[in-house]
Scaffold this motif. Structure first.
Motif, short mmCIF file in Angstrom:
data_model
loop_
_atom_site.label_atom_id
_atom_site.label_comp_id
_atom_site.label_asym_id
_atom_site.label_seq_id
_atom_site.Cartn_x
_atom_site.Cartn_y
_atom_site.Cartn_z
N PHE A 183 -41.84 -1.60 1.34
CA PHE A 183 -40.92 -1.79 3.03
C PHE A 183 -40.53 -3.10 2.92
CE2 PHE A 183 -41.69 -6.31 6.04
CZ PHE A 183 -41.38 -5.68 6.76
N LEU A 184 -39.96 -4.08 1.71
CA LEU A 184 -39.29 -4.78 1.72
C LEU A 184 -37.96 -3.88 1.07
CD1 LEU A 184 -40.87 -7.77 -0.01
CD2 LEU A 184 -39.48 -7.78 2.44
N PRO A 185 -37.62 -2.70 0.69
CA PRO A 185 -36.84 -2.23 -0.25
C PRO A 185 -36.45 -1.33 1.28
CG PRO A 185 -38.47 -2.22 -1.34
CD PRO A 185 -39.32 -3.33 -0.97
N GLN A 186 -36.47 -1.31 2.32
CA GLN A 186 -36.59 -0.02 3.19
C GLN A 186 -35.56 -1.46 3.87
OE1 GLN A 186 -39.72 1.73 5.54
NE2 GLN A 186 -38.49 3.33 5.09
N LEU A 187 -36.43 -3.02 4.02
CA LEU A 187 -35.22 -3.48 4.47
C LEU A 187 -34.15 -3.57 4.07
CD1 LEU A 187 -37.82 -6.58 5.93
CD2 LEU A 187 -37.28 -4.36 7.04
N ALA A 188 -33.67 -3.57 2.79
CA ALA A 188 -32.38 -3.70 2.11
C ALA A 188 -31.63 -3.08 2.32
CB ALA A 188 -32.45 -4.21 0.45
N GLN A 189 -31.71 -1.86 2.92
CA GLN A 189 -31.16 -0.21 2.72
C GLN A 189 -29.87 -0.65 3.10
OE1 GLN A 189 -33.61 2.71 5.41
NE2 GLN A 189 -34.89 3.50 2.42
N ALA A 190 -28.64 0.77 2.67
CA ALA A 190 -27.39 0.71 4.16
C ALA A 190 -27.66 0.79 5.95
CB ALA A 190 -26.86 1.41 3.13
N SER A 191 -28.84 1.67 6.14
CA SER A 191 -29.42 2.10 7.30
C SER A 191 -30.27 1.08 7.30
CB SER A 191 -28.52 3.60 7.15
OG SER A 191 -27.68 3.41 7.35
N PRO A 192 -30.65 0.44 7.02
CA PRO A 192 -31.76 -0.23 7.16
C PRO A 192 -33.45 0.02 9.08
CG PRO A 192 -30.54 -2.05 7.90
CD PRO A 192 -30.22 -1.11 7.40
N PRO A 193 -34.34 0.31 8.96
CA PRO A 193 -34.42 -0.54 10.24
C PRO A 193 -35.01 -1.43 10.33
CG PRO A 193 -36.75 -0.33 8.30
CD PRO A 193 -35.28 -0.16 7.38
N PHE A 194 -34.19 -1.80 12.01
CA PHE A 194 -33.67 -3.29 12.18
C PHE A 194 -35.34 -3.41 12.61
CE2 PHE A 194 -29.33 -2.19 11.28
CZ PHE A 194 -29.17 -3.16 10.57
N ILE A 195 -36.15 -4.22 12.43
CA ILE A 195 -37.57 -4.79 12.98
C ILE A 195 -36.97 -6.16 13.59
CG2 ILE A 195 -38.63 -3.60 11.28
CD1 ILE A 195 -38.72 -6.44 10.10
N TYR A 196 -35.70 -5.81 14.55
CA TYR A 196 -35.94 -7.15 15.08
C TYR A 196 -35.03 -6.78 16.13
CZ TYR A 196 -31.45 -7.98 12.28
OH TYR A 196 -30.60 -7.87 11.17
#
Length: 636
Positions: A183-196
């Motif tokens: 979950f956290l590594p995905q938020l740090a991606q170059a193209s992250p899932p913008f969960i906001y």
């Protein structure tokens, strides 16, 4: 610590004494006129304070315009990667730290409490609160009109949808009953899932919050068919091409779409300051000029860019170094390349032609092609011997590197290759000496390229000769990048050539999902990836024991709760790839040229050029770069 005990990991922003903040020079006139609040009202109550001296960097001077070049109009999206404002982000040593978030509490890798920064604002001054997360979750991710496929994959663990709660304006809780370590590594991606999302902006395009008449007028003006299409057109967090959409990135897009010159101006409400109280970014403007890819090196040589790696490849180093020596006002840095392979050929196991498909699915064919590559010749001819010859696997800088994986089936041996092809029964040949397929057709192996890198075409030219020794005729077909991708995804491409995995530097904590057939981006099995992504509604179910084993190992990694187990799972997956030769890697670790203006400061002398992890310049924090003489920078 016992596994039965709750594990509490707190990723917290370092606690610095709050410096006295200074008004931003670029915005002082607007503040004086009353068009903008003072800096004390624009920053969060607890901004992220950056101690540059502790990082071995110097404190900078605000001002100037950073010039860079793009090769396609879509390169505007790179500003979201380069700016790299993330809820949590990687540091230069690839550890995770809160960025937009004040801190994160993690319990057993299944419950994540996100704490926002009170007083943080979007680039238009609107408050950034848990309501922006609620809007994404309730009105985007779960709205069937906007997202017909439903919530994204990362919200599911073991087919169970996670929950999202909003205890107060500055707290958001994501929770699953089982661990979700990615979950956290995905938020740090170059193209992250913008969960906001900026709820205050997007609500005007949502039928739940806008009158039908106003919505219909906006639909007609935008020339789209529905309110959902309008909403999705305006909601471009990753594409970064809608100047009206507020952002949390260091620079705001202020350009009209479709122009070759894109301008980005500093975000007045950016949440980061240095330890002296100076708001970041140091640089006021970024100017991206879209130009033909083949001209990037010449324009860099002519001093038309201040920071450039996009569009530059190893063959450009000689002309760049010569220009630098001849008095060019730039430096040419040589960074490490983080892609798992500089050049990799992907036989499409989902190719529409059933005869070719069965041939390519035979591992002996893929091994034969690999044995037919003279990697040392390609290395000498294209990279002066500076790259590392071998198959595609984790790079030598990764703790998961195994030299046996890199050398597997990588020896240049026409004898072994021909024996493998004979063993397959492909013994009949045309009068020209080309082997025949089981249905009698000549084996013309078509490799499609994006036509963007000269070294790829040069490597394929060498391969044409060595594969001819195997009785295989290589046919190179250059295409537009988007056309190439669409043909691969549709099963119309026999084989393609691209970089290796974006992330060639995995650790045991890195999700190995990209090694399993979980998405269409891996060109060897696009339809198997589609099947996984669509939960069986699209694509094709993976065939063969090895792909299914990779899926099972990836699933076990998601359930594992210790790094020893995760490392073992990674190593087995890498061994499977090395043995199965899903991608025929040629070389890796060739230096990446990075052109840097001599006036530009805080750019690391040594770095890693990688999209994942690191977002190219993003992990090196481009908002901390500055010009030694910003007054000399001129907006063209």
């Amino acid at each position: 610590m016992s596994k039965l005990l709750a594990l509490l990991l707190c990723l917290a922003t370092p606690a610095w004494a709050m410096p006295t903040v200074q008004e931003t020079t670029f915005l002082a006139a607007k503040v004086e006129k009353g068009d903008l609040p003072p800096i004390t009202e624009r920053l969060p109550d607890v901004p992220l304070v950056v101690d540059l001296e502790a990082k071995g960097r110097s404190y900078g001077t605000q001002g100037g315009t950073l010039r860079t070049l793009g090769t396609r109009s879509k390169d505007v999206r790179l500003m979201s990667a380069y700016g790299y404002a993330r809820l949590v982000g990687y540091t230069s040593d690839y550890t995770l730290q809160p960025d937009i978030l004040r801190d994160v509490e993690v319990v057993e890798n299944r419950r994540f409490t996100l704490h926002l920064r009170p007083g943080h604002r979007w680039s238009d001054g609107a408050p950034f609160t848990s309501e922006d997360f609620r809007y994404w979750w309730e009105n985007v991710a779960q709205d069937p009109d906007i997202t017909p496929s439903g919530p994204p994959d990362f919200m599911y663990v073991e087919d169970e949808l996670g929950t999202v709660d909003f205890p107060d304006a500055y707290t958001v809780v994501f929770e699953w009953s089982a661990a979700n370590p990615n979950f956290l590594p995905q938020l740090a991606q170059a193209s992250p899932p913008f969960i906001y999302r900026p709820a205050h902006y997007l609500k005007q395009f949502h039928q739940q919050f806008t009158s039908p008449d106003a919505l219909q007028a906006a639909i007609s003006k935008a020339r789209v068919k529905s309110w959902a299409a309008l909403h999705n057109k305006r909601d471009n967090m990753s594409k970064f091409d809608n100047p009206e959409q507020p952002t949390l990135q260091p620079w705001v897009n202020v350009s009209e779409s479709g122009t070759s010159r894109q301008l980005f101006v500093r975000n007045p409400y950016y949440h980061r300051i240095d330890a002296r109280g100076v708001q970041l970014p140091y640089i006021d403007r970024v100017e991206m000029t879209i130009t033909t890819g083949g001209l990037i090196a010449a324009k860099a040589n002519a001093g038309e860019t201040d920071l450039q790696a996009r569009g530059l490849d190893f063959p450009d180093i000689s002309i760049l170094k010569k220009g630098e020596a001849d008095g060019g006002n730039y430096r040419t840095l040589l960074w490490e390349n983080g892609a798992a392979s500089q050049i990799a050929i992907y036989p499409n196991l989902n190719f529409a032609d059933p005869v070719w498909r069965e041939v390519m699915r035979d591992v002996r064919f893929r091994r034969a092609l690999s044995h037919g590559v003279d990697r040392h010749m390609i290395n000498r001819a294209l990279y002066f011997g500076l790259a590392k010859a071998g198959g595609m696997t984790a790079l030598s800088q990764s703790p998961l590197y195994d030299p046996e994986n890199q050398s597997a089936y990588a020896e240049y041996s026409p004898t072994i290759a021909n024996a493998l092809l004979d063993e397959m029964g492909l013994t009949e040949r045309t009068q020209a000496g080309i082997r025949k397929l089981p249905d009698g057709r000549a084996m013309e192996f078509v490799v499609e390229t994006a036509g963007e890198r000269q070294e790829v075409e040069n490597a394929l030219a060498i391969l044409t000769d060595t594969w001819r020794e195997l009785g295989i005729k290589l046919v190179m077909r250059p295409l537009d990048r988007d056309i190439l991708r669409n043909r691969v995804y549709a099963g119309l491409s026999m084989a393609s050539v691209w970089f290796g995995w974006d992330n060639g530097l995995p650790t045991p904590q890195t999700s190995p999902m990209y090694l399993a057939p979980t998405n269409q981006e891996f060109f060897a099995w696009p339809m198997w990836g589609q099947y996984y992504q669509s939960k069986g509604e699209l694509g094709e179910e993976p065939q063969g024991a090895a792909p299914r084993r990779l899926l099972a190992l990836a699933d076990r990694w998601n359930r594992a709760d210790d790094d020893v187990t995760r490392a073992d799972l990674w190593r087995e997956m890498l061994r499977i790839h090395a043995q199965q030769v899903y991608a025929i890697g040629l070389l890796s670790e060739a230096p990446q040229p990075v052109v840097v203006s001599k006036r530009l400061r805080n750019v690391p002398q040594q770095g890693v050029w990688a999209y994942e992890p690191g977002a190219h310049f993003g992990v090196h924090r481009i908002d901390e770069f500055y010009f030694g003489e910003p007054s000399e920078q001129v907006v063209q």
